[in-house]
Write a protein that holds these residues in place. Sequence first.
Motif, PDB file in Angstrom:
ATOM      1  N   ASP A  60       0.852  -1.185   0.000  1.00 54.38           N
ATOM      2  CA  ASP A  60       0.000   0.000   0.000  1.00 54.38           C
ATOM      3  C   ASP A  60       0.895   1.245   0.000  1.00 54.38           C
ATOM      4  N   PRO A  61       0.741   2.138  -0.985  1.00 55.15           N
ATOM      5  CA  PRO A  61       1.613   3.326  -1.037  1.00 55.15           C
ATOM      6  C   PRO A  61       1.450   4.238   0.166  1.00 55.15           C
ATOM      7  N   ASP A  62       0.349   4.080   0.884  1.00 56.81           N
ATOM      8  CA  ASP A  62       0.102   4.944   2.043  1.00 56.81           C
ATOM      9  C   ASP A  62       0.467   4.291   3.369  1.00 56.81           C
ATOM     10  N   SER A  63       0.843   3.001   3.318  1.00 54.28           N
ATOM     11  CA  SER A  63       1.163   2.311   4.570  1.00 54.28           C
ATOM     12  C   SER A  63       2.054   1.103   4.309  1.00 54.28           C
ATOM     13  N   ARG A  66       0.436  -2.436   5.143  1.00 50.05           N
ATOM     14  CA  ARG A  66      -0.673  -3.017   4.375  1.00 50.05           C
ATOM     15  C   ARG A  66      -0.142  -3.529   3.042  1.00 50.05           C
ATOM     16  N   GLU A 202      -2.705  -6.939   6.754  1.00 49.12           N
ATOM     17  CA  GLU A 202      -2.126  -5.904   7.599  1.00 49.12           C
ATOM     18  C   GLU A 202      -1.089  -6.515   8.537  1.00 49.12           C
TER      19      GLU A 202
END
Length: 212
Positions: A60-63, A66, A202
Amino acid sequence: MKRILSKAAAAALMVLLLAGCGEDRPSDKVAEPVVRKLAETDLADGLEIVDFQRSNGQLDPDSANRYRVTYTYKLQLAKPYGEFILGLARGLNEELQQSAARQAQSDMDFGALQDGVNLMQSVIVASQWINAQGDGFAPRRDAMLAACAPCRAFWESADAPEQAELRRVSFIVAWNHLEQMQFADDFQVGDGVERHAWHNFEKTEKGWLPSN
């Protein structure tokens, strides 16, 4: 001596647990059962899943905690195509016949209205699919029914003439649905279509877990 060994075993176990938590992506052991369960929602009587393989993974590019795991598989015919369509059509026909019966017997309450909507939607889907094919539909239908005797019996509905209209609607809706999934009229047993299923995971203190 036993105490020393016990401490060593505990230390080794902790190393393994930390190593699992430190993995930079979900392992197949974690991801495959979860994604496979999603893929199995495609299954119906006459289909099987083969060549189920991990094909992609994306952080996930934001986390960094994830990760999305994707598997590719083949949804393969395990029975002749016409018979497979027929199986789906029978199930849909039973639902439509029940909706028609409830609508005829009840007052215009919400349930009756919903049954009417379901019936109308199926009729519209069938009509649009036939009309879109123009003159090509009749020979295509005849070829399908000629190759599948049970399909022809269902379509002609000699055993239950009062069900003929909804049986045909059911068959066409099922056929249309499978065509949208890229199944083709000339498919034989063993032929199929490529499908994909994925799920997000996650990273937690307990390792990678499926996320909502």
